[in-house]
Design a protein around this motif. Structure first.
Motif, mmCIF file in Angstrom:
data_model
loop_
_atom_site.group_PDB
_atom_site.id
_atom_site.type_symbol
_atom_site.label_atom_id
_atom_site.label_comp_id
_atom_site.label_asym_id
_atom_site.label_seq_id
_atom_site.Cartn_x
_atom_site.Cartn_y
_atom_site.Cartn_z
ATOM 1 N N SER A 155 0.811 -1.223 0.000
ATOM 2 C CA SER A 155 0.000 0.000 0.000
ATOM 3 C C SER A 155 0.842 1.270 0.000
ATOM 4 N N LEU A 156 1.983 1.249 0.687
ATOM 5 C CA LEU A 156 2.826 2.445 0.732
ATOM 6 C C LEU A 156 3.420 2.764 -0.635
ATOM 7 N N VAL A 157 3.787 1.741 -1.374
ATOM 8 C CA VAL A 157 4.331 1.947 -2.721
ATOM 9 C C VAL A 157 3.263 2.509 -3.640
ATOM 10 N N TRP A 158 2.068 1.890 -3.606
ATOM 11 C CA TRP A 158 0.976 2.374 -4.456
ATOM 12 C C TRP A 158 0.572 3.794 -4.077
ATOM 13 N N GLY A 159 0.593 4.081 -2.784
ATOM 14 C CA GLY A 159 0.254 5.431 -2.335
ATOM 15 C C GLY A 159 1.241 6.462 -2.845
ATOM 16 N N ALA A 160 2.548 6.137 -2.771
ATOM 17 C CA ALA A 160 3.575 7.056 -3.273
ATOM 18 C C ALA A 160 3.416 7.289 -4.768
ATOM 19 N N LEU A 161 3.100 6.222 -5.506
ATOM 20 C CA LEU A 161 2.925 6.341 -6.956
ATOM 21 C C LEU A 161 1.710 7.210 -7.286
ATOM 22 N N ILE A 162 0.595 6.974 -6.615
ATOM 23 C CA ILE A 162 -0.643 7.696 -6.929
ATOM 24 C C ILE A 162 -0.511 9.186 -6.624
ATOM 25 N N VAL A 163 0.031 9.531 -5.452
ATOM 26 C CA VAL A 163 0.137 10.959 -5.116
ATOM 27 C C VAL A 163 1.168 11.656 -6.011
ATOM 28 N N SER A 164 2.175 10.921 -6.475
ATOM 29 C CA SER A 164 3.176 11.518 -7.362
ATOM 30 C C SER A 164 2.589 11.793 -8.738
ATOM 31 N N LEU A 165 1.861 10.811 -9.278
ATOM 32 C CA LEU A 165 1.242 11.004 -10.593
ATOM 33 C C LEU A 165 0.169 12.085 -10.533
ATOM 34 N N GLY A 166 -0.591 12.111 -9.437
ATOM 35 C CA GLY A 166 -1.591 13.159 -9.276
ATOM 36 C C GLY A 166 -0.954 14.535 -9.195
ATOM 37 N N ASN A 196 11.525 7.657 5.853
ATOM 38 C CA ASN A 196 12.668 7.876 4.969
ATOM 39 C C ASN A 196 12.491 7.138 3.643
ATOM 40 N N ALA A 197 12.069 5.859 3.710
ATOM 41 C CA ALA A 197 11.883 5.077 2.493
ATOM 42 C C ALA A 197 10.763 5.658 1.630
ATOM 43 N N PHE A 198 9.678 6.112 2.282
ATOM 44 C CA PHE A 198 8.565 6.711 1.537
ATOM 45 C C PHE A 198 9.021 7.962 0.804
ATOM 46 N N GLN A 199 9.799 8.796 1.483
ATOM 47 C CA GLN A 199 10.283 10.016 0.840
ATOM 48 C C GLN A 199 11.208 9.698 -0.331
ATOM 49 N N LYS A 200 12.015 8.653 -0.202
ATOM 50 C CA LYS A 200 12.906 8.265 -1.300
ATOM 51 C C LYS A 200 12.108 7.783 -2.509
ATOM 52 N N VAL A 201 11.122 6.914 -2.261
ATOM 53 C CA VAL A 201 10.319 6.383 -3.364
ATOM 54 C C VAL A 201 9.468 7.486 -3.970
ATOM 55 N N HIS A 202 8.828 8.259 -3.121
ATOM 56 C CA HIS A 202 8.014 9.366 -3.638
ATOM 57 C C HIS A 202 8.873 10.354 -4.407
ATOM 58 N N GLY A 203 10.089 10.631 -3.897
ATOM 59 C CA GLY A 203 10.989 11.543 -4.605
ATOM 60 C C GLY A 203 11.356 11.031 -5.985
ATOM 61 N N GLY A 204 11.527 9.701 -6.104
ATOM 62 C CA GLY A 204 11.814 9.123 -7.409
ATOM 63 C C GLY A 204 10.640 9.240 -8.360
#
Length: 350
Positions: free
Chosen positions: A186-197, A302-310
Motif C-alpha cells: 500500500s505504501l508503494v501504491w500510495g507514493a505512486l498515486i500521489v506523485s502522478l496526481g 525515509n523510504a517513503f520520501q525516497k520512493v516518492h521523490g523518485g
C-alpha cells in the motif's frame, strides 16, 4: 544536439566512458543510502528504549555514540552488526562531491561538442538566423548543463526506486490503518498515486510556462544583440528609445512569467509540505497500538520520501524542465535553419 556528442567518434570516450563512471558513482551512493535507511531503524529503536538503560547509563551512552561515530565496524575491535552513521556518511559525502564535479566536466564536454558542431555549419550560412550567437554560446551551455543535471537525477531516481521499492513494499505490512492495511504494498501504491496526481496538476498549473520562457529568450536576445552591435557602432545602435522599447518587452514578459511561476510555486510548496506528514498520517497510529516501533516509523518515513521523490522527480524539476523545453525548441529551430541554408557539402551525414 545529441548526435554531436553521442554519435561522434571524437567524443565517444567521454560520452560513454564518462557516463559509465557517473552511473557507477550513483549506484554506490544509492547503496549507501539504503544502508543509512537501515541505520535509522536501529538508531531510533535505541532511542525508544533509552529508559531501559537508566540503571546502566554508561552502557546506553556507549551504544549511543557507537551508533553515531563508532569505528568498530572498520577496525573489528568489537562485534558490531551495522556500521555507524560516520562510517556510512563519510564515503557518501566524498562520492557526492566527486559526482557533482565530474558531472560539470561532463556537461562542459557536451557543450564543446555541440558548439564546435554548430560553428562550421553556421559559417557557411549567408542568410541571417535570428539569435545565432545566443543559440551557439548561451543556449548550448544551458542545454548541456540542464540535460546533464536532469539526466543524472533521472538515473539516480531509477536506481533509488529499484533499491527502495522492495524495502517500502515490505514495510507496508506494518500499516495499521483501515483499508490500507488490506492492500499489499500500500505504501508503494500510495507514493505512486500521489506523485502522478501531483505531476498532472503541475502540468495544468504550469501549462503556459514553456511558451513564456521561449518568448523571454527571444526578447532577451534582441536586447542583447542591439547592445553588442553598439560596441562597434554606437551611432546606429543602442539608442535610448530603441533600448527602452526592447526592455519594455522584456519587462512585460518577465511580469507574466513571474505571475505564472507564482501560481506554480504556491502549488508545489503546498504539495511538498503535505507530503512531509503523509507517512506519519499512515503509520502514526501503529505507534500507539504497538504495531510498530519508532525505528520502523522513521524507516518508513525515509523510504517513503525516497520512493516518492523518485516518482515525483519531474514534478520537483518542473521549472527546470520548462526551461529545457524552451531551449530545446530554440536549438531545434537553429538546426532546422542550418539544414535549410547551409551549403550542401557541409551538411552532416544522416
Amino acid at each position: 544536439m545529441f548526435h554531436y556528442f553521442y554519435k561522434s567518434k571524437e567524443w565517444a570516450f567521454w560520452a560513454y566512458g564518462g557516463g559509465a563512471v557517473l552511473i557507477f558513482s550513483l549506484w554506490l551512493q544509492v547503496e549507501l543510502t539504503v544502508a543509512i535507511n537501515g541505520w535509522y531503524g536501529d538508531f531510533y529503536n535505541l532511542l525508544q528504549t533509552a529508559g531501559e538503560y537508566t540503571d546502566k547509563s554508561d552502557e546506553g551512552i556507549m551504544l549511543f555514540f557507537q551508533k553515531l561515530i563508532g569505528l568498530d565496524y572498520l577496525t573489528g575491535t568489537a562485534e558490531v552488526e551495522h556500521p555507524s552513521f560516520l562510517v556510512l556518511a563519510f564515503p557518501y559525502v566524498f562520492l557526492a562531491l566527486f559526482t557533482n564535479w565530474f558531472t560539470r566536466i561532463y556537461g562542459l564536454r557536451w557543450r564543446q561538442a555541440m558548439t564546435f558542431g554548430f560553428i562550421p555549419r553556421w559559417r557557411t550560412v549567408e542568410e541571417e538566423i535570428e539569435g545565432s550567437s545566443q543559440r551557439i554560446q548561451e543556449d548550448c551551455n544551458r542545454f548541456a548543463r540542464i540535460v546533464e543535471s536532469l539526466g543524472l537525477q533521472v538515473v539516480r531516481a531509477v536506481m533509488t526506486l529499484i533499491a527502495f521499492i522492495p524495502i517500502l513494499w515490505e514495510l507496508s505490512d506494518k500499516v495499521d490503518v483501515p483499508v490500507l492495511r488490506d492492500i499489499e504494498g500500500s505504501l508503494v501504491w500510495g507514493a505512486l498515486i500521489v506523485s502522478l496526481g501531483g505531476l498532472l496538476i503541475s502540468w495544468i498549473v504550469g501549462a503556459k510556462l514553456p511558451g513564456l520562457e521561449y518568448n523571454n529568450q527571444k526578447v532577451e536576445a534582441a536586447f542583447r544583440k542591439d547592445l553588442v552591435l553598439a560596441e562597434d557602432n554606437k551611432k546606429d545602435y543602442a539608442r535610448p528609445e530603441t533600448l527602452f522599447e526592447l526592455f519594455t518587452g522584456i519587462r512585460f514578459n518577465y511580469q507574466r512569467l513571474y505571475l505564472h511561476y507564482g501560481y506554480f510555486d504556491l502549488w508545489v510548496t503546498s504539495y511538498d509540505q503535505f507530503m512531509v506528514i503523509v507517512p506519519y498520517l499512515v503509520m502514526g497510529p501503529g505507534l500507539f497500538t504497538g504495531a510498530i516501533t519508532l525505528g520502523v516509523m522513521v524507516q518508513v518515513s525515509n523510504a517513503f520520501q525516497k520512493v516518492h521523490g523518485g516518482f515525483a522527480l519531474f514534478l520537483h524539476n518542473w521549472t527546470t524542465i520548462t526551461e529545457l523545453r524552451s531551449i530545446y525548441k530554440r536549438l531545434h529551430e537553429f538546426e532546422d535553419n542550418l539544414q535549410k541554408y547551409e551549403k550542401p557539402q557541409f551538411k552532416p551525414a544522416d
